[in-house]
Design a protein around this motif. Sequence first.
Motif, PDB file in Angstrom:
ATOM      1  N   HIS A  82       0.928  -1.249   0.017  1.00  0.00           N
ATOM      2  CA  HIS A  82       0.028   0.111  -0.063  1.00  0.00           C
ATOM      3  C   HIS A  82       0.957   1.095  -0.022  1.00  0.00           C
ATOM      4  O   HIS A  82       1.618   1.572   0.960  1.00  0.00           O
ATOM      5  CB  HIS A  82      -0.939  -0.014   1.234  1.00  0.00           C
ATOM      6  N   GLU A  85       1.380   4.468   2.484  1.00  0.00           N
ATOM      7  CA  GLU A  85       1.950   4.001   3.733  1.00  0.00           C
ATOM      8  C   GLU A  85       3.299   4.213   3.731  1.00  0.00           C
ATOM      9  O   GLU A  85       4.106   3.402   3.331  1.00  0.00           O
ATOM     10  CB  GLU A  85       1.362   2.469   4.081  1.00  0.00           C
ATOM     11  N   HIS A 169       3.197  -2.579   6.894  1.00  0.00           N
ATOM     12  CA  HIS A 169       2.215  -1.766   6.450  1.00  0.00           C
ATOM     13  C   HIS A 169       2.050  -0.587   7.684  1.00  0.00           C
ATOM     14  O   HIS A 169       2.710  -0.662   8.732  1.00  0.00           O
ATOM     15  CB  HIS A 169       0.860  -2.562   6.639  1.00  0.00           C
ATOM     16  N   CYS A 170       0.982   0.302   7.416  1.00  0.00           N
ATOM     17  CA  CYS A 170       0.787   1.029   8.534  1.00  0.00           C
ATOM     18  C   CYS A 170      -0.777   1.624   8.191  1.00  0.00           C
ATOM     19  O   CYS A 170      -1.440   1.180   7.038  1.00  0.00           O
ATOM     20  CB  CYS A 170       1.520   2.252   8.551  1.00  0.00           C
TER      21      CYS A 170
HETATM   22 ZN   LIG Z   1      -1.489  -1.829   4.313  1.00  0.00          ZN
END
Ligand SMILES: [Zn+2]
Length: 356
Positions: A82, A85, A169-170
Amino acid sequence: MKKYSLFQFCLGFILILGCVTWGTAFQNREAFRIGEITVSPGEMKSGYLDVPEKGGIGSRIPFTVINGAKQGKTLALVAGIHAFEYPPILSLYKIKKMIDPAELSGTLILVHIANLHAFQKRIIYYNPYDWKNLNRVFPGDPEGSISERIAHVLKKEVIERSDYLIDLHCGDGNEALIPYLYWMVTGNEKLDQTTKKMALAFGIKHIIIDKSRTKDLSQSKYLGNTSVLLSTPAITTESGYLGRTDQKAVLRNVKGIMNVMKLFQMIEGNPQFTEEPVWIDHYEVVRSDHDGLFFPLTEMGYYAAKGEKIGYVTDYFGEVVQEFYAPFSGMILYIVNTPPANKGEPVYEIGRVKEK
Ligand SMILES: [Zn+2]
């Protein structure tokens, strides 16, 4: 002919033996080939993994391989699945500067930005050419749409080449999120114990015990899940939020990665483990049934009682069309903190803290 003493003879013999042993050890350490690049032991190289064009759309994935001079395991670190992020992406550039290939045991694969289209266009969740979420299309398909083809390349070139993997991720650009991670439990005792150690070594306190992921590889959806189903132990981490680049989140990742490397003896030092983890044994992602605007009434990390109002969605005229109440008592792991709401997309995630 000059005569050699027994001492000199023995010394020479030991020297030759030492050289042969050292040479053999070095030869055993093979070059690491990935994409178009060959990385010799003791070297660091960067390049692109090519995602071939189809229908005029292709992509490339920037990566670095650090091939240690010493024998050891291969750890893959993947950022930018993503691409809004940012702390995961930024932390890998720090890791790249911190690791000396001459001192490293084993190999590090750094995937800098898995979804480059989304990064360039500053887009949350999706790839702008097929509007699919890369972390929902694994194990991918070489004949599929662009996200499916990126997933396939990551599976072949990264997951299948690694002994361990961390998918970083975040909170996405719209999500306020507390640090937590997913420990995916498969039922394979040995693998689950390894991933549990990785989770505790990464150092994030809140750990989801995730038994919800499918065991069907053809439907694996997530990078982390695909990895464990292919017997490569993996964890999925979350650190950072709302499109920010805060150093605290970046350094949390760096510290976690270095500690996992210690766990697998890739660098020197004893790993530290989270002493008092907060285990989360059930979680739910709550979604909007409507397009409109989301109004949160709580914050990330807030402990909501069952039935408590968490937020609501209005239509584009400001009229409430949906209200959200906590399905059980638990912690708000993330909550959307920007106005747009879309039908089918998450508005928050809640986790139930496991009783001791
Ligand atoms: Zn993510």
